[in-house]
Design an enzyme around this catalytic site. Structure first.
Site, PDB file in Angstrom:
ATOM      1  N   HIS A  13       0.878  -1.199   0.000  1.00  0.00           N
ATOM      2  CA  HIS A  13       0.000   0.000   0.000  1.00  0.00           C
ATOM      3  C   HIS A  13       0.904   1.235   0.000  1.00  0.00           C
ATOM      4  O   HIS A  13       1.486   1.587   1.017  1.00  0.00           O
ATOM      5  CB  HIS A  13      -0.897   0.006   1.246  1.00  0.00           C
ATOM      6  N   HIS A  15       1.645   5.356  -1.685  1.00  0.00           N
ATOM      7  CA  HIS A  15       1.295   6.537  -2.484  1.00  0.00           C
ATOM      8  C   HIS A  15       2.577   7.144  -3.026  1.00  0.00           C
ATOM      9  O   HIS A  15       3.457   7.536  -2.260  1.00  0.00           O
ATOM     10  CB  HIS A  15       0.558   7.564  -1.618  1.00  0.00           C
ATOM     11  N   LYS A  97      -9.030  -0.239  -6.573  1.00  0.00           N
ATOM     12  CA  LYS A  97      -9.122   0.367  -5.240  1.00  0.00           C
ATOM     13  C   LYS A  97     -10.455   1.070  -5.067  1.00  0.00           C
ATOM     14  O   LYS A  97     -10.848   1.894  -5.890  1.00  0.00           O
ATOM     15  CB  LYS A  97      -7.976   1.380  -5.051  1.00  0.00           C
ATOM     16  N   HIS A 136     -10.494   1.074   1.172  1.00  0.00           N
ATOM     17  CA  HIS A 136     -10.321   1.981   2.313  1.00  0.00           C
ATOM     18  C   HIS A 136     -11.601   1.843   3.124  1.00  0.00           C
ATOM     19  O   HIS A 136     -12.637   2.387   2.754  1.00  0.00           O
ATOM     20  CB  HIS A 136     -10.119   3.425   1.831  1.00  0.00           C
ATOM     21  N   HIS A 170      -4.873  -0.892   5.672  1.00  0.00           N
ATOM     22  CA  HIS A 170      -4.365  -0.181   6.858  1.00  0.00           C
ATOM     23  C   HIS A 170      -5.251  -0.298   8.096  1.00  0.00           C
ATOM     24  O   HIS A 170      -5.852   0.685   8.541  1.00  0.00           O
ATOM     25  CB  HIS A 170      -4.071   1.296   6.556  1.00  0.00           C
ATOM     26  N   ASP A 242       1.446   2.474   3.546  1.00  0.00           N
ATOM     27  CA  ASP A 242       0.600   3.665   3.384  1.00  0.00           C
ATOM     28  C   ASP A 242       1.460   4.923   3.476  1.00  0.00           C
ATOM     29  O   ASP A 242       0.998   5.964   3.969  1.00  0.00           O
ATOM     30  CB  ASP A 242      -0.561   3.707   4.378  1.00  0.00           C
TER      31      ASP A 242
HETATM   32  C1  NCD Z   1      -3.574   8.897   1.985  1.00  0.00           C
HETATM   33  C2  NCD Z   1      -3.048   9.960   1.000  1.00  0.00           C
HETATM   34  O1  NCD Z   1      -2.521  10.970   1.459  1.00  0.00           O
HETATM   35  O2  NCD Z   1      -3.139   9.724  -0.207  1.00  0.00           O
HETATM   36  N1  NCD Z   1      -3.740   9.526   3.262  1.00  0.00           N
HETATM   37  C3  NCD Z   1      -3.736   8.918   4.465  1.00  0.00           C
HETATM   38  O3  NCD Z   1      -3.962   9.590   5.463  1.00  0.00           O
HETATM   39  N2  NCD Z   1      -3.473   7.635   4.594  1.00  0.00           N
HETATM   40  C4  NCD Z   1      -4.825   8.263   1.491  1.00  0.00           C
HETATM   41  C5  NCD Z   1      -5.245   7.029   2.264  1.00  0.00           C
HETATM   42  O4  NCD Z   1      -4.666   5.964   2.107  1.00  0.00           O
HETATM   43  O5  NCD Z   1      -6.176   7.119   3.072  1.00  0.00           O
HETATM   44 ZN    ZN Z   2      -3.258   4.999   1.498  1.00  0.00          ZN
END
Ligand code: NCD
Ligand code: ZN
Length: 334
Positions: A13, A15, A97, A136, A170, A242
């Site tokens: 996971h 970003h 997703k 999510h 998560h 995450d």
């Molecule tokens: C994530 C993001 O910033 O893209 N933010 C977070 O607080 N985890 C998005 C997500 O996974 O919820």
């Molecule tokens: Zn995330």
């Protein structure tokens, strides 16, 4: 000096954002991991095969010479067409997703009613194609209850689509563990921050926006229960950082963007944690073997060696304040 070798680590996971942030952050995961599931919550969202493939190209460019496999995902919008899913399957995109609308960063194009007929039909087709559904899992209720309030949706989906592999992303609430254990088609990811921190790290002293994320960090009891699951290398749970970079200026001054950046240090933090609890022997399963089984991933030749030598975590990486900013961790990359 004590050392450990981690074979073929996977981050399930992640970003990575898009340029220019992509250029700042991609190299960390590409260096330390064999592959990662890349989240599609860009603006606009990655909701077509063309967008996913061009994003994959930009990721690979940003990763330079590192041998790294970005596992791409499609954003489930209410208008997602069957032909898009069909093409995704054909080109090897294996993940979809689902964000409830408004639940987190980049979820504006998400789904208002997950159990709506239209969405259920999309999910039915995702099952038929054998794609993996990542969710999510939060309601729009009171922030500390959002994950638990979403359990009824997981129950409904797990029972309606027994052949659909569903990932509860998560985990933050100890009550979610039993739910994941109950259904054979339900799996989960765990972050480093949800197994090391609690709500007190966000609001217990001065307000700390750099530990603010969705789902919000919860009680010590939640953290400790999730930590035990990770330490035991429970086979239904794999590591998903995450890691969610936001520039410092978007976290501070009342802007409060949700997301914690951890990519440069997650393996060091995990080594410290597993060693502290005398479970270092289980880290390999948590960081890779479980993911290989759950997601049918190959074992790559990449080996990451760590040694028991302190690392000072920088206060910032290119204007992004990381998890454990300015702290010393007891392990280093060799
Ligand atoms: C994530 C993001 O910033 O893209 N933010 C977070 O607080 N985890 C998005 C997500 O996974 O919820
Ligand atoms: Zn995330």
């Amino acid at each position: 000096m004590e050392t450990i070798s981690l074979q073929s680590p996977y981050d399930m996971h992640l970003h990575l954002r898009d340029t220019p942030l992509l250029e700042s952050v991609a190299k960390y995961t590409a260096q330390y991991f064999s592959g990662a599931l890349v989240m599609p919550n860009l603006n606009p969202p990655i909701d077509s095969v063309e967008l996913a493939l061009s994003y994959k190209d930009r990721i690979q460019n940003a990763c330079g010479d590192y041998n790294f496999m970005p596992l791409m995902s499609l954003y489930l919008t209410e208008g997602l067409d069957r032909s898009v899913l069909q093409r995704a399957k054909e080109v090897g995109i294996r993940f979809v997703k689902l964000y409830p609308k408004g639940a987190t960063t980049g979820s504006q194009s998400g789904v208002s009613e997950v159990l709506d007929n239209k969405i259920l039909q999309i999910l039915e087709y995702i099952q038929e194609l054998g794609l993996i559904l990542s969710i999510h899992g939060e309601s729009n209720g009171f922030s500390l209850e959002r994950e638990a309030e979403f359990h009824s949706v997981f129950t409904e989906l797990a029972e309606s689509f027994p052949r659909l592999k569903i990932i509860f992303e998560h985990l933050s609430d100890h009550r979610s563990i039993a739910l994941v254990e109950k259904y054979s088609n339900l799996f989960a990811t765990l972050t480093l921050h949800h197994i090391t921190l609690s709500l007190d790290d966000v609001i217990g002293g001065g307000l700390n926006p750099h530990c603010f994320c969705k789902p919000i960090l919860k009680t010590p009891k939640d953290r400790d229960a999730l930590l035990q699951v990770a330490l035991s290398a429970h086979s239904k749970f794999s590591f998903g950082s995450d890691s969610a970079p936001h520039l410092k200026e978007n976290k501070e001054n009342g802007k409060g963007a949700a997301g914690i950046f951890s990519a440069p240090l997650v393996l060091l933090g995990l080594a410290e944690l597993f060693e502290k609890h005398k479970r270092l022997e289980n880290l390999q399963s948590f960081i890779s073997d479980n993911a290989q089984h759950i997601y049918s991933l190959p074992k790559s030749a990449k080996v990451i060696n760590l040694e028991k030598k302190p690392t000072q975590i920088p206060r910032e990486f290119d204007g992004i304040v990381p998890l454990f900013s300015g702290r010393e961790l007891s392990w280093s990359y060799t």
